[in-house]
Design an enzyme around this catalytic site. Structure first.
Site, PDB file in Angstrom:
ATOM      1  N   ASP A 194     -34.814 -90.577 -61.068  1.00  0.00           N
ATOM      2  CA  ASP A 194     -34.699 -91.050 -62.749  1.00  0.00           C
ATOM      3  C   ASP A 194     -35.510 -90.322 -63.612  1.00  0.00           C
ATOM      4  OD1 ASP A 194     -37.068 -92.442 -62.780  1.00  0.00           O
ATOM      5  OD2 ASP A 194     -35.917 -94.327 -62.614  1.00  0.00           O
ATOM      6  N   ASP A 233     -33.402 -90.192 -71.490  1.00  0.00           N
ATOM      7  CA  ASP A 233     -32.450 -90.718 -72.449  1.00  0.00           C
ATOM      8  C   ASP A 233     -32.744 -91.984 -73.233  1.00  0.00           C
ATOM      9  OD1 ASP A 233     -32.524 -92.205 -70.266  1.00  0.00           O
ATOM     10  OD2 ASP A 233     -30.205 -92.860 -70.246  1.00  0.00           O
ATOM     11  N   ASP A 287     -27.049 -96.601 -57.473  1.00  0.00           N
ATOM     12  CA  ASP A 287     -28.273 -96.929 -56.829  1.00  0.00           C
ATOM     13  C   ASP A 287     -28.339 -98.290 -57.361  1.00  0.00           C
ATOM     14  OD1 ASP A 287     -29.003 -96.300 -59.843  1.00  0.00           O
ATOM     15  OD2 ASP A 287     -30.824 -97.156 -59.151  1.00  0.00           O
TER      16      ASP A 287
END
Lengths: 345, 345
Positions: free
Chosen positions: A61, A115, A240
């Site tokens: 990530d 993000d 996930d």
């Protein structure tokens, strides 16, 4: 995808993860790995695969979610996000560009964009602003990806992330905007952060309507076995979740017949398997009475056996879903299965 | 003998212990298992082997040592010792007879006598009294053993325990008295409880002089690799120690070239094996940098890898000692080996 936050899926040796549990890909957390051991060590190791000795794919990530959830002090601005380490209080800056660079150093097979995940609940205005920032960061992150090269001998892919909180209109706009950029895959972010399950499903349904079906669709951080089955029905391909390992460490296991709280006194003299015939080390080798004893005694072996069992169950479930999809029997199968796995034993 | 206090060698799955690490026998603690899960559960399971799924030998101590070291409130009298559980404060009585009965329920292959381990230091008078009580209890325990039968389908053996603190004369008297009773093997107790190593060796040497050589001689709770090598030179055959697992969990490992403190910053970018070619999972699969990262991050996998490595090392050392003895090269080999394993890397 089992979650391996710090370069280890908690308590599970890599050979067990690969050969016994059958994981095909694992997750690493950029925020955590950037802080410890840090880019210098990972770079010297020749990337995360080498550092942890894992030769199958890794998804990392961007670290954005952890900046917002773990760091007390953070300052969000157009350029990026400044934050203090939860370990030693040191100050750091994440930008859409430098998280690409960090993930080049990690050498993950799939890297995620930076993000802004708006909290739940958020006002429409706040959610819209966070979404728009996410889109501008997505374009900057894609540019950085296109202008840089992998450091090691394998290809890397980049996935965009849809935001928009629980607002239908924003989810549609975000799915379209992110799909337009041309990523190799698309993630649905900002869900499973406290909203009710029906809202999560509604938002997921909208996103999968607008995200292209010929590229993977990944629902981040989800969820229970029931959540996963339901979300596949809505068009999601990848998941996930820390739940198999975290719940395992807390003494909760998932089985084909429902969930079991191993701490419950009713198991103390139950010498049956938790799920007779299920191919996990726990179910094959040990009774409920023994694992109950281990968990109540806070023994490390209990954490391992429950975690390994839950991961085996999640990967068994994913394989079962694929089989039902291939046989075109999924629609008849999934509602009954959701009911079964949701029971409390 | 790896120590499996609560029916698990901490963090190590039984198949790994047996097949990869190569343990031939493990220890269980009567005090701990009696309190949790308790005799009722173990009995219903059909004994400790079944409860934990371990089909090789198990030795259980009598629980006496734990009563004296873990229980705050205890009352020692001729009949036995009354104590409060360290878990819930409940009151219990251990006698020479009922610890035999508990070990019949456990079904251990080797059971130990209830003894009084005098603290270090103790006065001569106190040590003598504790020794004499230990002898009276040993005769009562042997009688209880002779008058009862195994509960399961395998034979059980009983080992006596020599006491006498750090007093030569008492150690001689105790070795003779215990050897006279006719146990299947003999343990040297009350050492490695804080006395200097030379004193421990001196006392061990005296005991092995008087304990028959045709029955196993077991030095309880010892010790470092150097302690083990030296004590073999003094005539000891069997050892148990929590050190491989406990030190492993604390980030300390033993290697053929010396000990390594994995927390030390100097390993953070050392991408070598801790001991190149050594057949442990840690040395075969991972670098010092990775295990340093795991230990510093308090990751469960680090505890497992370090514990499994240390057990592999201890069993490798035991096999090496046997080989040197068989080849009659032990005397030339052992002093140099003590020096090597005692180094700090």
């Amino acid at each position: 995808m089992p979650v391996g936050t710090l370069g280890t899926v908690k308590s599970i040796p890599q050979p067990v993860l690969k050969d016994s549990i059958g994981a095909q890909i694992i997750l690493g957390n950029t925020y955590h790995l950037y802080l410890r051991p840090g880019n210098k060590i990972i770079s010297k190791a020749g990337g995360l695969h080498h550092f942890i000795n894992w030769d199958l794919p890794i998804l990392t990530d961007s670290g954005g979610f952890q900046v917002f959830s773990l760091s007390d002090i953070r300052d969000l601005h157009e350029q990026g996000v400044t934050f203090q380490s939860h370990i030693d209080g040191s100050r750091h800056l994440f930008t859409p560009e430098n998280v690409v660079e960090t993930q080049r150093i990690l050498g993950s097979d799939i890297m995620m964009l930076l993000d802004e995940c708006a909290p739940n609940p958020s006002s429409y205005d706040y959610a819209k602003k966070a979404m728009e920032l996410t889109h501008r960061w997505a374009r900057r992150g894609r540019k950085a990806f296109n202008e840089t090269q992998p450091r090691y001998s394998h290809k890397q892919q980049q996935f965009g992330i849809v935001q928009g909180n629980t607002y239908k209109e924003l989810r549609i706009a975000s799915s379209k905007a992110i799909a337009d950029i041309g990523f190799e895959g698309h993630a649905i972010g900002g869900l499973s952060v406290g909203e009710p399950a029906p809202v999560m499903y509604e938002m997921t349904d909208i996103c999968t309507d607008y995200l292209p079906g010929d590229k993977p669709r990944y629902l981040m951080g989800v969820g229970t076995p029931a959540n996963i089955i339901q979300s596949v029905a809505l068009g999601v391909d990848m998941f996930d979740c820390v739940m198999p390992t975290r719940n395992g460490r807390n003494g909760m296991i998932f089985t084909r017949n429902g969930t079991i709280n191993l701490r419950n006194a009713k198991w103390k003299d139950c010498f049956e398997s938790a799920d007779e015939g299920f191919p996990s080390e726990l179910c094959q080798n040990h009774s409920l009475a023994y694992i109950h004893h281990l968990i109540r005694s806070k023994e490390l072996l209990g954490l391992y056996l429950a975690s390994a069992h839950n991961l085996t169950f999640y990967l068994w479930l994913a394989a079962e879903i694929r089989k039902q999809l291939e046989n075109q029997t999924f629609d008849d199968w999934y509602k009954n299965m959701i009911e079964k796995v949701d029971r409390k034993l």
